[in-house]
Structure formats: structure tokens, C-alpha cells
Design a protein around this motif. Structure first.
Motif, PDB file in Angstrom:
ATOM      1  N   ILE A  34      76.162  64.819  35.387  1.00 20.21           N
ATOM      2  CA  ILE A  34      75.490  65.916  34.468  1.00 20.21           C
ATOM      3  C   ILE A  34      74.422  65.085  33.734  1.00 20.21           C
ATOM      4  N   LEU A  35      73.271  65.856  33.806  1.00 21.42           N
ATOM      5  CA  LEU A  35      71.955  65.270  33.192  1.00 21.42           C
ATOM      6  C   LEU A  35      71.801  66.007  31.749  1.00 21.42           C
ATOM      7  N   VAL A  36      71.473  65.323  30.799  1.00 17.96           N
ATOM      8  CA  VAL A  36      71.158  65.751  29.414  1.00 17.96           C
ATOM      9  C   VAL A  36      69.856  65.613  29.075  1.00 17.96           C
ATOM     10  N   ILE A  37      69.164  66.662  28.861  1.00 16.94           N
ATOM     11  CA  ILE A  37      67.828  66.628  28.294  1.00 16.94           C
ATOM     12  C   ILE A  37      67.626  67.271  26.875  1.00 16.94           C
ATOM     13  N   GLY A  38      67.008  66.716  26.017  1.00 14.87           N
ATOM     14  CA  GLY A  38      66.854  67.355  24.433  1.00 14.87           C
ATOM     15  C   GLY A  38      66.264  66.253  23.575  1.00 14.87           C
ATOM     16  N   ASP A  39      66.616  66.846  22.201  1.00 13.59           N
ATOM     17  CA  ASP A  39      66.306  65.836  21.284  1.00 13.59           C
ATOM     18  C   ASP A  39      67.326  64.721  20.857  1.00 13.59           C
ATOM     19  N   LEU A  40      66.887  63.659  21.065  1.00 12.46           N
ATOM     20  CA  LEU A  40      67.652  62.364  20.762  1.00 12.46           C
ATOM     21  C   LEU A  40      67.685  61.929  19.293  1.00 12.46           C
ATOM     22  N   MET A  41      68.723  61.661  18.843  1.00 17.35           N
ATOM     23  CA  MET A  41      68.912  61.221  17.228  1.00 17.35           C
ATOM     24  C   MET A  41      69.786  59.918  17.243  1.00 17.35           C
ATOM     25  N   LEU A  42      69.604  59.179  16.089  1.00 12.87           N
ATOM     26  CA  LEU A  42      70.456  58.178  15.571  1.00 12.87           C
ATOM     27  C   LEU A  42      71.125  58.899  14.281  1.00 12.87           C
TER      28      LEU A  42
ATOM     29  N   VAL B  91      82.712  61.791  32.718  1.00 18.00           N
ATOM     30  CA  VAL B  91      81.541  62.121  33.437  1.00 18.00           C
ATOM     31  C   VAL B  91      80.457  61.085  33.493  1.00 18.00           C
ATOM     32  N   ASN B  92      79.754  61.225  34.800  1.00 18.75           N
ATOM     33  CA  ASN B  92      78.629  60.115  34.982  1.00 18.75           C
ATOM     34  C   ASN B  92      77.253  61.003  34.417  1.00 18.75           C
ATOM     35  N   VAL B  93      76.753  60.398  33.304  1.00 20.14           N
ATOM     36  CA  VAL B  93      75.616  60.926  32.779  1.00 20.14           C
ATOM     37  C   VAL B  93      74.185  60.438  32.875  1.00 20.14           C
ATOM     38  N   PHE B  94      73.374  61.331  32.979  1.00 16.17           N
ATOM     39  CA  PHE B  94      72.011  60.997  33.051  1.00 16.17           C
ATOM     40  C   PHE B  94      71.456  61.566  31.638  1.00 16.17           C
ATOM     41  N   LEU B  95      70.643  60.791  31.163  1.00 19.83           N
ATOM     42  CA  LEU B  95      69.978  61.116  29.664  1.00 19.83           C
ATOM     43  C   LEU B  95      68.462  61.157  29.639  1.00 19.83           C
ATOM     44  N   CYS B  96      67.841  62.263  29.090  1.00 23.28           N
ATOM     45  CA  CYS B  96      66.408  62.267  29.147  1.00 23.28           C
ATOM     46  C   CYS B  96      66.036  62.808  27.767  1.00 23.28           C
ATOM     47  N   GLY B  97      64.955  62.041  27.057  1.00 24.52           N
ATOM     48  CA  GLY B  97      64.452  62.492  26.095  1.00 24.52           C
ATOM     49  C   GLY B  97      63.479  61.835  25.239  1.00 24.52           C
ATOM     50  N   ILE B  98      63.330  61.679  23.966  1.00 21.99           N
ATOM     51  CA  ILE B  98      62.324  60.685  23.316  1.00 21.99           C
ATOM     52  C   ILE B  98      62.950  59.624  22.503  1.00 21.99           C
ATOM     53  N   VAL B  99      62.443  58.543  22.641  1.00 25.09           N
ATOM     54  CA  VAL B  99      63.115  57.395  21.854  1.00 25.09           C
ATOM     55  C   VAL B  99      61.863  56.714  21.167  1.00 25.09           C
ATOM     56  N   GLY B 100      61.548  56.605  20.026  1.00 23.23           N
ATOM     57  CA  GLY B 100      60.516  55.675  19.578  1.00 23.23           C
ATOM     58  C   GLY B 100      60.545  54.262  19.790  1.00 23.23           C
ATOM     59  N   LYS B 101      59.331  53.514  19.590  1.00 21.01           N
ATOM     60  CA  LYS B 101      59.470  52.221  20.056  1.00 21.01           C
ATOM     61  C   LYS B 101      59.705  51.593  18.588  1.00 21.01           C
ATOM     62  N   ASP B 102      60.827  51.593  17.946  1.00 27.27           N
ATOM     63  CA  ASP B 102      61.151  51.071  16.739  1.00 27.27           C
ATOM     64  C   ASP B 102      62.520  50.538  16.904  1.00 27.27           C
TER      65      ASP B 102
ATOM     66  N   VAL C 215      75.829  64.597  23.060  1.00 30.41           N
ATOM     67  CA  VAL C 215      76.282  65.295  23.921  1.00 30.41           C
ATOM     68  C   VAL C 215      76.479  64.102  25.291  1.00 30.41           C
ATOM     69  N   ALA C 216      75.543  63.413  25.457  1.00 30.01           N
ATOM     70  CA  ALA C 216      75.751  62.328  26.465  1.00 30.01           C
ATOM     71  C   ALA C 216      76.952  61.468  26.263  1.00 30.01           C
ATOM     72  N   ALA C 217      77.185  61.122  24.918  1.00 30.94           N
ATOM     73  CA  ALA C 217      78.457  60.318  24.559  1.00 30.94           C
ATOM     74  C   ALA C 217      79.701  61.161  24.789  1.00 30.94           C
ATOM     75  N   ASN C 218      79.500  62.644  24.722  1.00 28.82           N
ATOM     76  CA  ASN C 218      80.814  63.292  24.896  1.00 28.82           C
ATOM     77  C   ASN C 218      81.096  63.562  26.356  1.00 28.82           C
ATOM     78  N   LEU C 219      80.017  63.648  26.996  1.00 27.05           N
ATOM     79  CA  LEU C 219      80.242  63.578  28.480  1.00 27.05           C
ATOM     80  C   LEU C 219      81.004  62.419  28.920  1.00 27.05           C
ATOM     81  N   ARG C 220      80.371  61.211  28.462  1.00 22.80           N
ATOM     82  CA  ARG C 220      80.797  59.702  29.020  1.00 22.80           C
ATOM     83  C   ARG C 220      82.324  59.521  28.605  1.00 22.80           C
ATOM     84  N   ALA C 221      82.650  60.086  27.395  1.00 20.73           N
ATOM     85  CA  ALA C 221      83.886  60.100  26.931  1.00 20.73           C
ATOM     86  C   ALA C 221      84.879  60.617  27.772  1.00 20.73           C
ATOM     87  N   LEU C 222      84.425  61.622  28.361  1.00 20.77           N
ATOM     88  CA  LEU C 222      85.301  62.648  29.021  1.00 20.77           C
ATOM     89  C   LEU C 222      85.355  61.984  30.719  1.00 20.77           C
TER      90      LEU C 222
END
Length: 336
Positions: free
Chosen positions: A20-28, A72-83, A63-70
Motif C-alpha cells: 500500500i502506498l501512502v501519499i500526503g503531509d508528513l510530520m514529525l 503491510v509493505n509500505v510505500f511512502l510519498c511526501g515532503i521532508v525538508g533538508k533539515d 499512517v505509514a507506521a500504522n500500516l507497517r505495524a500491521l
């Protein structure tokens, strides 16, 4: 309400075969835990004596972490800053087994939400983020990546937190190029009418009400609201999460209410991420929309009993499922 436990166990066992691929707003997500024993002499505010700091994937990353805990093989797509926080988030995901990562760098910082908790009470949250819309050229990079992995995918989850990744153009491209895939959306109110012709939406009560200008205050208004969304967006199903009232799933003319099953509620942070993760996994594993709603409701009942941005596992879900399903049946049937 009759429930076949073996059927649900079979669906859960199939999770490990999914991609399953997750696309969206990534946060810490940052949680700072401490105690308060005094008021600051500088201003009338409590002084928090910090005892612990916990870093977790948030938003679409959760969402990706939830899927992996279940499993599921996860693909993740979004924005992460160079920080620094971007590097931390990437590492947290790798530690959780989310290694298929495709990140866009459009110059913004990594979205970071910091919560200060004292004596089990969240005192304040402060956010560092930028919310401008992703440019078309960057959205095209995402679509190109999705096309590359398309044949591997069983489903796509759109996790929209309103930070700029999810645009009308992106949704149009998803529907046009991936119409044969399961596409589910955890919506944001300002983008609600972007999500036309997807497989399913999972708004909460407030989001559904605001999107339709129909105040949900009883069963009649709930059904009116749900059917309006189905007809307006042309989705195959709709799952409205309703907190202590449970969930309601709409499929064509069928409306099914599913009661809440949480034993105790400590923290609802990230519960919606768990719901869409389990709901989508159950659909991709061969379940129908009601099956998927029942399983996601059970999973939500587990994670709200944990503190922080929590996940659940297949073992935990299977272990708690008999009790949770029994509670659902008791409430639905009106028995003891």
C-alpha cells in the motif's frame, strides 16, 4: 448482528501480503512529558520540569507506521525538508520498516508538531510548518513515481492534513491513472470537494458536517449528510467516524452504524490514521466495506487506550477482536 470471527482473522492474516502506498503531509510529532510544581515568577504560566521526550512519525508518516505495524509493505510519498527534523523523521520511519520512501524537496521545512504534556494533560502544542501548495512540476514528479510502482500496489491512501501536498490536480491525476486501484482518503475540510470518484473517504463527524453545512445532531441528519457526500463526490463508500458514537459506513443505499468499543480513552492523537490504515488494508485483503469498517473500529478502540501517536499490530488486533466484536454485538442487539 452476526459476525464470523474466522473471516476477520483471515483478512488480518492477509495484511502481510499487501503493498500500500501512502501519499500526503508528513510530520514529525514531538511529545515532551514532565511535571508541574510551580508557577513561573516571570509570567502567570506553569513551569514544566521535563522528564522525557518522545519523537514519533506524524501525519501521513503515522499512517505509514500504522500500516507497517500491521505487517503491510509500505510505500511512502511526501515532503521532508533538508533539515535536522527531516533526517530524524526519515530515520524513525526506517526503524519502523518503512524503507520505500520518495520525498520531494521544495525548499520548505519539515512539518513538526510539539506537544507538552504534564500529569497526563496536554498543556500546549506548537507547530513549525509551511503550508503552501505543491507546484505542478513537483506533483508531476510524484505521479511519475507512482506510475513506476503502480503494478506493485494493492491500494493508495491519501492522507491530507492541509499542508500543501494534496491538490486538486494531484487527486485528478490519481483518479485518472489509478482508477483500478483502491484509493481511500482521510480528508481535510478545505480540500473536501477535490476527492471525486475515489473509493472511499473517512471524515470525522465535524469534517462531514462542515463540508455539507448539515449539522449532524441525530440519525436523520447523519444519514442526510452521508448520502449527500456520496452523491456529490461519486465515491463507492463513505466512513464517518463519530468518536464516542462509533462509526457509520455508507455504501449505495445501505447505512450501517458500528458502536464504539474503546475500553478507556487516554489519547485520540492519530486515531484517524489507524482507522484509514486498517480500513484500507481490510479492503485490499478482500473484505467488503462493512468488514473494513468493523475492523478499523476495533483497531481504533485499541489505539485510543494508548498515549501519543500510537499504532496497533495484527497480534494485538486478533487478541482483542473477540472481546471487541462481542461488545459491538451487545450494543447493536441491545443485550446485556
Amino acid at each position: 448482528m452476526s459476525i464470523d470471527l474466522k473471516h476477520f482473522y483471515s483478512l488480518i492474516d492477509n495484511f502481510k501480503e499487501l503493498k500500500i502506498l501512502v501519499i500526503g503531509d508528513l510530520m514529525l510529532d514531538v511529545f515532551i512529558y514532565g511535571t508541574v510544581d510551580r508557577i513561573s515568577p516571570e509570567a502567570p504560566v506553569p513551569v514544566v520540569d521535563v522528564k522525557k521526550e518522545v519523537l514519533m512519525p506524524g501525519g501521513a508518516a503515522n499512517v505509514a507506521a500504522n500500516l507497517r505495524a500491521l505487517g503491510v509493505n509500505v510505500f511512502l510519498c511526501g515532503i521532508v525538508g533538508k533539515d535536522g527534523n527531516g533526517k530524524i523523521l526519515e530515520q524513525l520511519l526506517v526503524e519502523r520498516g518503512v524503507e520505500n520512501q520518495f520525498f520531494i524537496d521544495d525548499g520548505r521545512m519539515t512539518s513538526t508538531k510539539t506537544r507538552i504534556v504534564a500529569h497526563s494533560q496536554q498543556m500546549v502544542r506548537f507547530d513549525k510548518e509551511e503550508k503552501h501548495k505543491l507546484k505542478k512540476k513537483d506533483t508531476d514528479k510524484i505521479i511519475d513515481y507512482l506510475k513506476e510502482v503502480k503494478d506493485e500496489l494493492d491500494a493508495i491512501i491519501v492522507s491530507d492534513y492541509g499542508k500543501g501536498v494534496i491538490t486538486k490536480y494531484l487527486i485528478e491525476q490519481l483518479v485518472e491513472n489509478f482508477s483500478e486501484k483502491i484509493i481511500t482518503v482521510d480528508p481535510k475540510i478545505e480540500n473536501f470537494y477535490y476527492y471525486k470518484n475515489v473509493t472511499s473517504l473517512t471524515p470525522n463527524n465535524k469534517e462531514a458536517s462542515q463540508a455539507t453545512n448539515i449539522k449532524i445532531e441525530d440519525e436523520e441528519s447523519l444519514i442526510k449528510c452521508g448520502k449527500y457526500i456520496l452523491n456529490k463526490l461519486g465515491t463507492k463508500s463513505l466512513l464517518i467516524t463519530r468518536g464516542a458514537e462509533g462509526m457509520t459506513v455508507f455504501v449505495d443505499e445501505e447505512v450501517r452504524h458500528i458502536p464504539a468499543v474503546a475500553k478507556e480513552v487516554y489519547d485520540v492523537t492519530g486515531a484517524g490514521d489507524t482507522v484509514i490504515s486498517v480500513f484500507t488494508s481490510a479492503l485490499a485483503a478482500g473484505g467488503n466495506f462493512v468488514d473494513a469498517a468493523i475492523l478499523s473500529n476495533a483497531a481504533a478502540g485499541i489505539v485510543v487506550g494508548k498515549v501519543g501517536t500510537a499504532t496497533t499490530t495484527t497480534d494485538e488486533l486478533k487478541e482483542n477482536l473477540p472481546m471487541l466484536l462481542k461488545k459491538m454485538m451487545e450494543v447493536t442487539d441491545g443485550s446485556a
